[in-house]
Design an enzyme around this catalytic site. Structure first.
Site, short mmCIF file in Angstrom:
data_model
loop_
_atom_site.label_atom_id
_atom_site.label_comp_id
_atom_site.label_asym_id
_atom_site.label_seq_id
_atom_site.Cartn_x
_atom_site.Cartn_y
_atom_site.Cartn_z
CB SER A 35 -97.28 74.43 17.73
OG SER A 35 -96.61 73.94 18.88
CD GLU A 111 -98.93 62.72 17.03
OE1 GLU A 111 -98.90 63.92 16.74
OE2 GLU A 111 -98.96 62.32 18.21
O1 LIG Z 1 -98.18 64.59 20.25
C1 LIG Z 1 -98.53 65.58 19.68
C2 LIG Z 1 -99.83 65.74 19.03
O2 LIG Z 1 -100.66 64.65 19.28
C3 LIG Z 1 -97.59 66.75 19.60
O3 LIG Z 1 -96.45 66.34 18.92
C4 LIG Z 1 -97.23 67.21 20.97
O4 LIG Z 1 -98.43 67.52 21.66
C5 LIG Z 1 -96.31 68.43 20.93
O5 LIG Z 1 -97.03 69.53 20.47
P1 LIG Z 1 -96.35 70.94 20.23
O6 LIG Z 1 -95.36 70.77 19.15
O7 LIG Z 1 -97.51 71.83 19.82
O8 LIG Z 1 -95.73 71.39 21.53
#
Ligand SMILES: O=C(CO)[C@H](O)[C@H](O)COP(=O)(O)O
Length: 260
Positions: A35, A111
């Protein structure tokens, strides 16, 4: 509109908006998932539309690729880009050394590949993601579906010798089916409560047959932009040892808040 956002979303938005300023004309930029990263992509789309900046974005998931195209960012693959100037991504937790837990959104593999193929990785996060010790957030580990229960058993055995508080592991689900990553793999979430030695854990986990990657990012992140609900942002740079404070204004731009 921004007025309707929760304080957490406001914090994510201001962190993303501040980090979007790091992108310069001609750069090749890794675009994270989640998000907070979605805010970044929207803010970058706004810069493309309003300022006419041109850069190439390498998304870390199909979700991010779709959004990036939608907001007008030129999307290329990592192979096409070759090497990246910068990656900006969210995180589930970060500590004082900028070690991270990532993968809450299931995109940890792409990532990590994208972040490590970049000159610089910047994390954007709301202040609640800051921790003394990693581990309250369940650590995602991506495993191939073949023999995943054997990988799980070996993981649990390996945890016995590690400095953790909890040892439960669960298969991530999507309704009544296992969650599948973009690569078609499964995710095991490790409920550890506290990870005493993340560096050692990251190395040990990746030696287990069937494990593709784990969500610990060690010595990868260079900077974190921390957002607060009142518009304050803090930029911590681990290499320079600096902490800078700033403010980001909320904007009433329908294009930015359209899909929220
Ligand atoms: O690692 C990730 C996705 O794989 C996201 O960066 C992590 O989960 C943070 O998510 P958000 O910005 O929705 O809090």
């Amino acid at each position: 509109m921004s007025g309707d956002l929760s304080p957490i979303d406001k914090a994510k938005f201001v962190a993303a908006r501040r980090a979007a300023e790091f992108v310069e004309d001609g750069m090749r930029v890794g675009l994270g998932t989640g998000s907070t990263a979605a805010w970044l992509v929207r803010c970058l789309g706004e810069r493309v539309r309003e300022e006419g900046i041109r850069f190439r974005g390498v998304p870390t998931s199909t979700r991010t690729a779709e959004l990036a195209r939608e907001v007008g960012i030129e999307v290329v693959s990592l192979e096409e880009a070759g090497w990246l100037d910068l990656t900006i991504d969210g995180a589930d937790e970060f500590d004082g050394e900028l070690s991270l837990i990532k993968g809450g959104g299931g995109a940890l593999l792409q990532e990590k590949i994208v972040a490590t193929a970049s000159d610089q990785m910047v994390v954007i996060a709301d202040a609640a993601k800051s921790v003394e010790t990693l581990g309250a957030f369940p650590l995602p580990v991506e495993v191939i579906p073949f023999g995943w229960t054997a990988s799980q058993a070996l993981l649990e055995e390996a945890l016995v010798s590690m400095d953790v508080l909890g040892r439960q592991t669960t298969l991530r689900m999507n309704g009544d089916q296992p969650y599948h990553t973009d690569e078609g793999n499964y995710i095991l979430d490790l409920h550890l409560s506290r990870i005493g030695n993340p560096r050692q854990m990251a190395l040990i986990l990746n030696q287990i047959p069937g494990v593709v990657e784990n969500g610990l990012f060690i010595d990868i992140c260079d900077k974190v932009v921390i957002g607060y609900g009142d518009g304050k942002v803090e930029v911590r740079d681990i290499n320079a040892g600096t902490v800078d404070e700033d403010r980001v204004d909320f904007v009433e731009d329908d294009n930015l808040f359209r899909d929220v």
